[in-house]
Design an enzyme around this catalytic site. Structure first.
Site, short mmCIF file in Angstrom:
data_model
loop_
_atom_site.label_atom_id
_atom_site.label_comp_id
_atom_site.label_asym_id
_atom_site.label_seq_id
_atom_site.Cartn_x
_atom_site.Cartn_y
_atom_site.Cartn_z
N SER A 2 0.83 -1.20 0.00
CA SER A 2 0.00 0.00 0.00
C SER A 2 0.86 1.25 0.00
O SER A 2 1.97 1.26 0.58
CB SER A 2 -0.86 0.00 1.26
OG SER A 2 -1.44 1.25 1.48
N TYR A 58 -2.19 -1.24 10.87
CA TYR A 58 -2.44 -1.81 9.54
C TYR A 58 -1.31 -1.41 8.59
O TYR A 58 -0.73 -2.24 7.90
CB TYR A 58 -3.80 -1.30 8.99
CG TYR A 58 -3.88 -1.37 7.50
CD1 TYR A 58 -4.16 -2.57 6.86
CD2 TYR A 58 -3.63 -0.24 6.71
CE1 TYR A 58 -4.19 -2.65 5.47
CE2 TYR A 58 -3.66 -0.31 5.33
CZ TYR A 58 -3.94 -1.51 4.73
OH TYR A 58 -3.96 -1.58 3.36
N LYS A 111 1.87 -3.70 6.51
CA LYS A 111 2.29 -3.65 5.10
C LYS A 111 3.79 -3.33 5.03
O LYS A 111 4.54 -3.93 4.27
CB LYS A 111 1.48 -2.59 4.33
CG LYS A 111 -0.01 -2.89 4.23
CD LYS A 111 -0.26 -4.11 3.37
CE LYS A 111 -1.74 -4.42 3.21
NZ LYS A 111 -1.96 -5.76 2.60
N1 UFG Z 1 -12.67 10.83 3.63
C1 UFG Z 1 -13.73 11.64 3.93
N2 UFG Z 1 -14.87 11.06 4.42
C2 UFG Z 1 -14.99 9.72 4.61
C3 UFG Z 1 -13.89 8.89 4.29
C4 UFG Z 1 -12.74 9.48 3.82
O1 UFG Z 1 -13.67 12.86 3.79
O2 UFG Z 1 -16.05 9.25 5.05
C5 UFG Z 1 -11.47 11.44 3.04
C6 UFG Z 1 -10.20 11.19 3.82
O3 UFG Z 1 -10.01 12.17 4.80
C7 UFG Z 1 -9.16 11.22 2.70
C8 UFG Z 1 -9.91 10.66 1.49
O4 UFG Z 1 -11.28 10.83 1.79
O5 UFG Z 1 -8.80 12.55 2.42
C9 UFG Z 1 -9.65 9.19 1.23
O6 UFG Z 1 -9.89 8.45 2.41
P1 UFG Z 1 -10.03 6.86 2.39
O7 UFG Z 1 -10.36 6.42 3.78
O8 UFG Z 1 -10.94 6.43 1.31
O9 UFG Z 1 -8.58 6.38 1.96
P2 UFG Z 1 -7.16 6.65 2.67
O10 UFG Z 1 -6.35 7.44 1.70
O11 UFG Z 1 -7.30 7.17 4.03
O12 UFG Z 1 -6.65 5.16 2.83
C10 UFG Z 1 -6.44 4.36 1.72
C11 UFG Z 1 -6.70 2.90 2.07
C12 UFG Z 1 -5.70 2.39 3.04
C13 UFG Z 1 -4.33 2.69 2.58
C14 UFG Z 1 -4.16 4.14 2.22
C15 UFG Z 1 -2.83 4.36 1.56
O13 UFG Z 1 -7.98 2.75 2.64
O14 UFG Z 1 -5.85 0.99 3.11
O15 UFG Z 1 -5.15 4.54 1.29
O16 UFG Z 1 -2.57 5.67 1.35
F1 UFG Z 1 -3.44 2.38 3.55
#
Ligand code: UFG
Length: 355
Positions: free
Chosen positions: A137, A162, A166
């Site tokens: 990841s 998590y 990785k």
């Molecule tokens: N976000 C929101 N509202 C939500 C969920 C997310 O505003 O309900 C925002 C987050 O703050 C972030 C973006 O949307 O700015 C993406 O968030 P995600 O949770 O979809 O994804 P992440 O980038 O946090 O995490 C993902 C994967 C992880 C991995 C990571 C690697 O879920 O498994 O990318 O960068 F580790």
């Protein structure tokens, strides 16, 4: 059964093959002519996905798919798989993946994700199978100093167990290639996988309240939730919301097959980013999904979520140059396919009538 093998292309063991990325990769592998053995304990996936895979690939290709319900940490079960099938390479997806949950259950996360990997590579070694492609990841880059992220960008501190699993599994697999030059390891660092199979038969089906943006937005679109919660609009980005490199799960799946084809006859350890190279903000996602589903999706601005980085997106040159692979789908395609899946399966796999 003795060393089953139907296809000249090779037989691939896919751990976690019933999950979101795993199931799409299995479809690609079957369509490319590989035999596939899926090992999945269904702890976070539905067996119904196997019927969907059969429908998508057709009866002939489906004959090359075998499902074994087992935990990858179950050494006896894995031994049996390797005794029965002549496995050429492993794609290792199986693992716990909820970022927030990992903070409250570190023992479970470290023991499951790292423990199952150690059992897997031990059994692989005993059976002379030393080719593994690991589902890593972009989280291993931590809070980036510079964008875009290349494979040479430093691995930095993760913000949750998590992510650390990785990070550490990458190092464990790299160590194998140093100890024994016969090992052939590819680490694929995914950016943010979204979208669904264009048929609408397969997609992401998180249990409970989705942690990730896209499944949450999709559930708002289908009426299961009231509004999207936008975690922070005061980041140093064009509209103040977090920026990520979203990649269609179909592109991610084809990236695995490209990497597998590239691995043939090689040894050592290689890392590839799988992303699109484009950053998209949370508000841009909400707008794109609104266009896909035909109605303005409501959202509310919330405080920042702990552990989130401002922005990350990939430099994809290495995969393009070495694997001949690049992402083909754009954000509109990703939202269209995600909506197609969610609108046809409002409760995921739960409502489907298959056995
Ligand atoms: N976000 C929101 N509202 C939500 C969920 C997310 O505003 O309900 C925002 C987050 O703050 C972030 C973006 O949307 O700015 C993406 O968030 P995600 O949770 O979809 O994804 P992440 O980038 O946090 O995490 C993902 C994967 C992880 C991995 C990571 C690697 O879920 O498994 O990318 O960068 F580790």
């Amino acid at each position: 059964m003795d060393n089953q093998k139907l296809s000249p292309k090779g037989c691939i063991l896919v751990t976690g093959g019933c999950g979101f990325i795993g199931s799409h990769t299995v479809v690609y592998l079957l369509n490319e002519g590989y035999d596939v053995v899926v090992v999945d304990d269904l702890s976070n996936a539905s067996e119904k996905v196997l019927d969907r895979i059969d429908t998508i690939v057709g009866d002939d290709a489906a004959e090359r798919l075998t499902f074994v319900r087992a935990d990858v940490a179950d050494k006896d079960a894995l031994e049996t798989v390797f005794d029965e099938f002549d496995i050429d390479a492993v794609i290792h997806f199986a693992g716990f993946k909820a970022v927030g949950e990992s903070v409250t259950k570190p023992i479970e996360y470290y023991s499951n994700n790292i423990g199952n990997t150690l059992v897997l590579v031990d059994v692989m070694r005993d059976h002379g199978c030393k080719s593994i492609l690991f589902s890593s990841s972009a989280t291993v880059y931590g809070d980036p100093d510079a964008l875009p992220l290349t494979e040479a960008s430093p691995k930095k501190a993760c913000t949750n167990p998590y992510g650390w699993t990785k990070w550490m599994i990458e190092e464990i697999l790299r160590s194998l290639t140093i100890a024994d030059p016969e090992w052939n390891v590819v680490l694929l660092r995914y950016f943010n996988p979204i979208g669904a199979h264009p048929s609408g038969l397969m997609g992401e089906d998180p249990k409970g309240i989705p942690n990730n943006l896209l499944p949450y937005v999709a559930q708002v679109a289908v009426g299961r939730r009231d509004a999207v919660h936008v975690f922070g609009n005061d980041y140093d980005t064009p509209d103040g919301t977090g920026v990520r490199d979203y990649i269609h799960v179909m592109d991610l799946a084809s990236g695995h097959v490209a990497a597998l084809d590239w691995m043939v006859g090689r040894t050592g350890c290689e890392v590839f980013n799988l992303g699109t190279g484009k950053g998209t903000s949370v508000l841009e996602i909400i707008r794109a999904f609104s266009a896909a589903c035909g109605r303005e999706l409501p959202y509310v601005i919330e405080p920042r979520r702990a552990g989130d980085v401002t922005a990350n997106y990939a430099d994809c040159a290495k995969a393009r140059e070495m694997l001949g692979w690049e992402a083909k789908y754009d954000i509109a395609d990703m939202c269209r396919d995600s909506w197609n899946w969610q609108s046809k399966n409002p409760n995921g796999y739960a409502d489907s009538n298959e056995a």
